[in-house]
Design an enzyme around this catalytic site. Structure first.
Site, PDB file in Angstrom:
ATOM      1  N   ASP A  14       0.839  -1.197   0.000  1.00  0.00           N
ATOM      2  CA  ASP A  14       0.000   0.000   0.000  1.00  0.00           C
ATOM      3  C   ASP A  14       0.875   1.248   0.000  1.00  0.00           C
ATOM      4  O   ASP A  14       1.812   1.343   0.778  1.00  0.00           O
ATOM      5  CB  ASP A  14      -0.890  -0.041   1.252  1.00  0.00           C
ATOM      6  CG  ASP A  14      -1.991   1.000   1.232  1.00  0.00           C
ATOM      7  OD1 ASP A  14      -1.924   1.927   0.411  1.00  0.00           O
ATOM      8  OD2 ASP A  14      -2.918   0.867   2.048  1.00  0.00           O
ATOM      9  N   HIS A  16      -0.447   4.587   0.093  1.00  0.00           N
ATOM     10  CA  HIS A  16      -1.198   5.793   0.466  1.00  0.00           C
ATOM     11  C   HIS A  16      -0.423   6.612   1.501  1.00  0.00           C
ATOM     12  O   HIS A  16      -0.364   6.240   2.668  1.00  0.00           O
ATOM     13  CB  HIS A  16      -2.560   5.411   1.031  1.00  0.00           C
ATOM     14  CG  HIS A  16      -3.532   4.979  -0.020  1.00  0.00           C
ATOM     15  ND1 HIS A  16      -3.682   3.672  -0.411  1.00  0.00           N
ATOM     16  CD2 HIS A  16      -4.405   5.693  -0.782  1.00  0.00           C
ATOM     17  CE1 HIS A  16      -4.608   3.585  -1.352  1.00  0.00           C
ATOM     18  NE2 HIS A  16      -5.067   4.791  -1.600  1.00  0.00           N
TER      19      HIS A  16
END
Lengths: 136, 484, 484, 136
Positions: A14, A16
């Protein structure tokens, strides 16, 4: 007042980074010492950072839906590494798609997390829980 | 560094190719000549670049969703649903995050678990694991053109497999799929990886097969000043055309202020053509893509429809060639197919109602356009200087120097020094310029606009203002005003 | 005719009042002095005109739904839901169609049947039958100001009861609640009925109680040229102020072309102030209301959200003081409370995102404004001429002569000779002018714009074009293009 | 070809005039003789017009939600007036709110209507049914 240490990171594949930056800022403002290992963090990186800094809490973010696959076994790995009692918080978009949060929460509590947060939780909520759980 | 902006040497390309196709077992099914023949058997209605050029000529805006699940049949069903019920003009195949990190073994676990639990455990379609034949099955069962959308720093194998699989468009680039998507990968490496992808596309083009290429415009999707994303888009356009890419779609992510958004989408192809021509390239066709709001979304679906509609309206008024559509489930991650189709239909309704309207030129719009043009030129000119005329070399040095600097990026190859904030009208301005090579006039313009907001709100501009802006849309606002 | 635009003689007013209050049994509960005291006991936050003036000063746009059901408890529950879940800034009480035709006995049947079958058999709240105390129960249990919205040619008894019941705003007017809502009622009569209502409001104002008055802007809601609805709105504003009304909200129904819509909502208060001043009135406060799309809606809810959002965006960019909101169930008639609240939240999201933005002045916008101003002045000046300076008398004669002419109106007192159609940008133009008193320059402008569309579509302008335009939005389009 | 006569109107306290104008135009274009009694039409006005013009069909529109109250007893009144066999069509937003159409249709068929149309029906659908029912 004792300054407690938190390890903060975004688990798995991930990337983000925005929320990570905001949490870092908010937890630091709230008086915690934040060890931010950033995005694309493996379980091993979380644990290594927690041991090295004698952290009280590991705070895992996952925004991309693979949280369930990525978080499995984290509690067990902590136990193997001798930090079995460390607080584990997790939050974000933890599963693929819009699912009932109480079911998601149950699944993560069973995996050994102490606190599970739904999408859109404000940092203040976690800060309050931190104070409660750490007796501050 | 041995990096340069010139066509990859064929020998070097085929050396890499051996390596790339051996990265996962499905690589062995790629046969370039056979793939060219396969592409030539496809009807023009399935060719991405062809339909884009048609839309551009007519001045209309197309709608395209994001979508991908772990298993082939379910993925095909999803795309057919979006085609039928969502009236999608273009279809995507969004790739899962493990594949994006080249973790094909983990992707395989995700596929297997998805089969077991009966729901997708992956956030996209692992096209490498599924292989060439599976991709072709998608293309054959869908009516409209399909694009690969992902976020993969090293997407060489994915490109080999999906292009051989009949996809006619491929998103990404050496900067735009590195800086927002990786932490430890050098820009030098990703530019090389993407020169490979672009060269592969160039080889298809040389055989008469049109493959559209689309750098990822919004970058981190959060308060990115238009000149920063435009600078990156133009550079990736140049790098692509240098390898033989012809059909180029440049992107921009909605900032939320209508004038700034329209100015941005209008100036983007002008700037790209200007620099491509300046560097001696002429054989290209530029179209544009507008991304609906990429930041946080309200959890309430009715409010999400409002955000979606406003993005559709800005895309239509700015005459973007296509718009990438969000769903009313956006705040919760990946939408159901019904929610995805609903976002599409809302968007199509707005696009249809506005297709005959545009925003007339005004002093304010002209000013926004002028600022974006000047700022982007400042970034590009300094980048070319740093590379002594070579845009690839210049890009690596520009990131080192913070001359290009993307806010909120995870990559440690990004300076991360600039700080954006909204002005009182919601336009994205710059609070801390870091090392952006802007003339004092430009800086003064930004400072004035942000100071005005500070006065409106009775506070000094600070990082808290930035945080307030990030949370704002989730609370229904564009500008993050302090509580009164 | 004994009609004139001057304050009703007190004797005449009280003669009528006896008659009006005896039209239905609930009329006997009206006690003006006691009602004045009741109004004075209400907090300012419940006073419509007060909140409108605040919003106007701040430059923000408020959202208001339509809503009404047969029974009191259910109606209160509905309004509380819209206040809580819909975040409504203002609330309505929409009156049922039997009450609008003064058929109180049939309304009573509707109430009784609704009780029996357990769902509302009426399309609104029959306030006359429910009476003064029931109205006050609504006002007391709601936080925001509440308005009576209806469509009643003779709304004298309804006004007496609802204003005594604590409502602080009342929609309608002698033209706007006749021409689109009645077949056989003369304009002379309805102007008199509404002079009574306005005089009643004037009496409240003289006692220090603010009652907002709002002529119904959209008229038939279907391709009404802005100058026609503006002409009617200004006339009704003058008629109201002449009776002592001070808080005046003038309305306009979205046509769909952004520039025309923004031009319309911006010029409306200017024109009203111009003619009010010209006729010697100065004690008034004008605000504006923008109606989201009043024509046919798409049945698909996702598409309906698009139409709703586009209306909200035009209202925000035109800086209307409030916007009347549609629901995603619009194509099916009256929405559930959930759908109604969803339409509100979509609207609020857009209003919040756009509250700091406006449409800058441009040549095209200035042209639209100029056309609307000139056309409206042509209608109003001829109307005043026909009335030898008296706007009431002039209005009756203007309708007889087709100088004011509302498209698609049911009333036989309306000439029904003009035919509107959209131009290629979706702006509403006039295909057949009937007897509209327009200068040849103006007519030439309309002809040119429609001719351009005809050329675009390869057909001669005709009634078929008008029909295509009416069906267009339901099919997702603004301009009704022929099938290709 | 024989030109059949239709009586067209909007029933009850309903003032929706736009659709009425369009139906008038469409049916006339399709070759029917349209007797348009307009909006705010009572059951008696429909029947009187049908008798006076020897109409084959009464076409009732209702757009405002009170259709159920307004249409009750129309078939019986036709029978009492000696035109019990006349075709009765009805269409529009017949009830308050979004209800399942097949239930609404059933209710109106039981009231003696021959054809019932949901919101948003195009005139062409009714024209085709007219041709079928009238053997044109």
């Amino acid at each position: 007042m004792e300054r407690k240490t938190l390890v903060l990171g975004v688990i798995g594949a991930d990337v983000h980074a925005v929320g990570n930056r905001i949490l870092d800022y908010a937890f630091t403002q709230a008086g915690f010492k934040v060890i931010n290992i950033g995005v694309l963090a493996s379980q091993e990186e979380f644990i290594r950072a927690a041991i090295e800094t004698a952290a009280s809490v590991i705070m895992v973010s996952s925004l991309y839906g693979h949280g369930e696959l990525d978080c499995r076994g984290l509690r067990e790995k902590c136990q193997e590494s001798g930090i079995g009692d460390i607080l584990l918080y997790v939050g974000g978009n933890l599963v693929v798609g819009k699912q009932e949060f109480n079911k998601v929460e149950k699944r993560f509590l069973e995996m050994g997390f102490n606190r599970v947060y739904p999408p859109g939780t404000m940092p203040e909520v976690a800060i309050e829980d931190l104070r409660k759980d750490l007796g501050l | 560094m041995d990096l340069a902006n010139r066509t990859i040497d064929p020998e070097e390309f085929f050396r890499q190719r051996q390596e790339v196709l051996n990265q996962w077992t499905t690589g062995k099914d790629v046969d370039f000549e056979e793939a060219v023949a396969y592409h030539k058997s496809l009807p023009q209605s399935k060719v991405f670049g062809h339909k884009l050029a048609e839309g551009k000529a007519k001045g209309i805006t197309f709608a395209q969703p994001r979508a991908g699940v772990a298993l082939l049949n379910e993925h095909l069903e999803l795309l057919r649903f979006l085609e039928e019920e969502g009236e999608a003009d273009f279809l995507p195949t969004t790739i899962d995050s493990y594949t994006r990190q080249n973790r094909y073994a983990e992707a395989q676990t995700g596929i297997d678990e998805s089969r077991m639990v009966g729901r997708s455990m992956l956030n996209g379609f692992p096209a490498v694991n599924h292989g060439v034949a599976a991709c072709r099955r998608l293309i054959e069962h869908l009516k409209v053109p399909v694009q690969v959308r992902h976020g993969t720093p090293d997407a060489r194998l994915l490109a080999e497999i999906t292009l051989a699989g009949g996809f006619t468009a491929y998103e990404g680039g050496g900067i735009s799929y590195n800086i927002p998507y990786a932490k430890e990968v050098s820009i030098e490496n990703t530019i090389k990886y993407w020169q490979y992808v672009d060269r592969l596309v160039g080889m298809y083009e040389e055989k008469g097969v049109s493959i559209n290429r689309e750098p990822f415009g919004p970058l981190t999707g959060t308060l990115v000043p238009p000149s920063v994303s435009h600078g990156v888009a133009v550079i990736e356009g140049i790098l692509a055309v240098a390898q033989g890419v012809r059909s180029l779609t440049l992107g921009y992510g909605q900032c939320g202020n209508l004038l700034q958004d329209v100015a941005a989408i209008r100036t983007l192809p002008l700037l790209a053509a200007e620099y491509l021509n300046k560097l001696g390239y002429s054989d290209f066709d530029i179209t544009t893509v507008f991304h609906q709001w990429m930041g946080g979304f309200p959890q309430d679906e009715a409010k999400a429809y409002g955000v979606i509609s406003w993005g559709a309206a800005a895309a239509a008024l700015g005459k973007a060639t296509k718009v990438i559509v969000k769903s009313p489930h956006e705040a919760f991650g990946i939408p159901t197919k019904e929610a995805n189709a609903a976002g599409l239909r809302t968007t199509k309704q707005i696009l249809n109602m506005l297709k005959d309207q545009s925003l007339p030129m005004t002093e304010d719009l002209a000013l926004e356009e002028k600022m974006i043009m000047e700022e982007t030129r400042a970034i590009l000119d300094r980048t070319l200087d740093l590379g002594e005329g070579d845009i690839a070399v210049g890009t690596v040095r520009a990131f080192q120097a913070g001359v290009i600097d993307v806010p909120f990026a995870p990559s440690r190859y990004n300076a991360g020094r600039i700080l954006p904030a909204r002005d009182s009208q919601g336009a994205v301005r710059i609070l801390d310029f870091g090392n952006l090579p802007f003339h004092e006039d430009i800086k003064e313009f930004h400072r004035e606009r942000i100071a005005l907001r500070g006065r409106d709100e009775g506070r000094d501009p600070s990082f808290q203002m930035v945080i307030d802006d990030i949370y704002a849309i989730g609370k229904g606002m564009l500008v993050g005003r302090p509580k009164i």
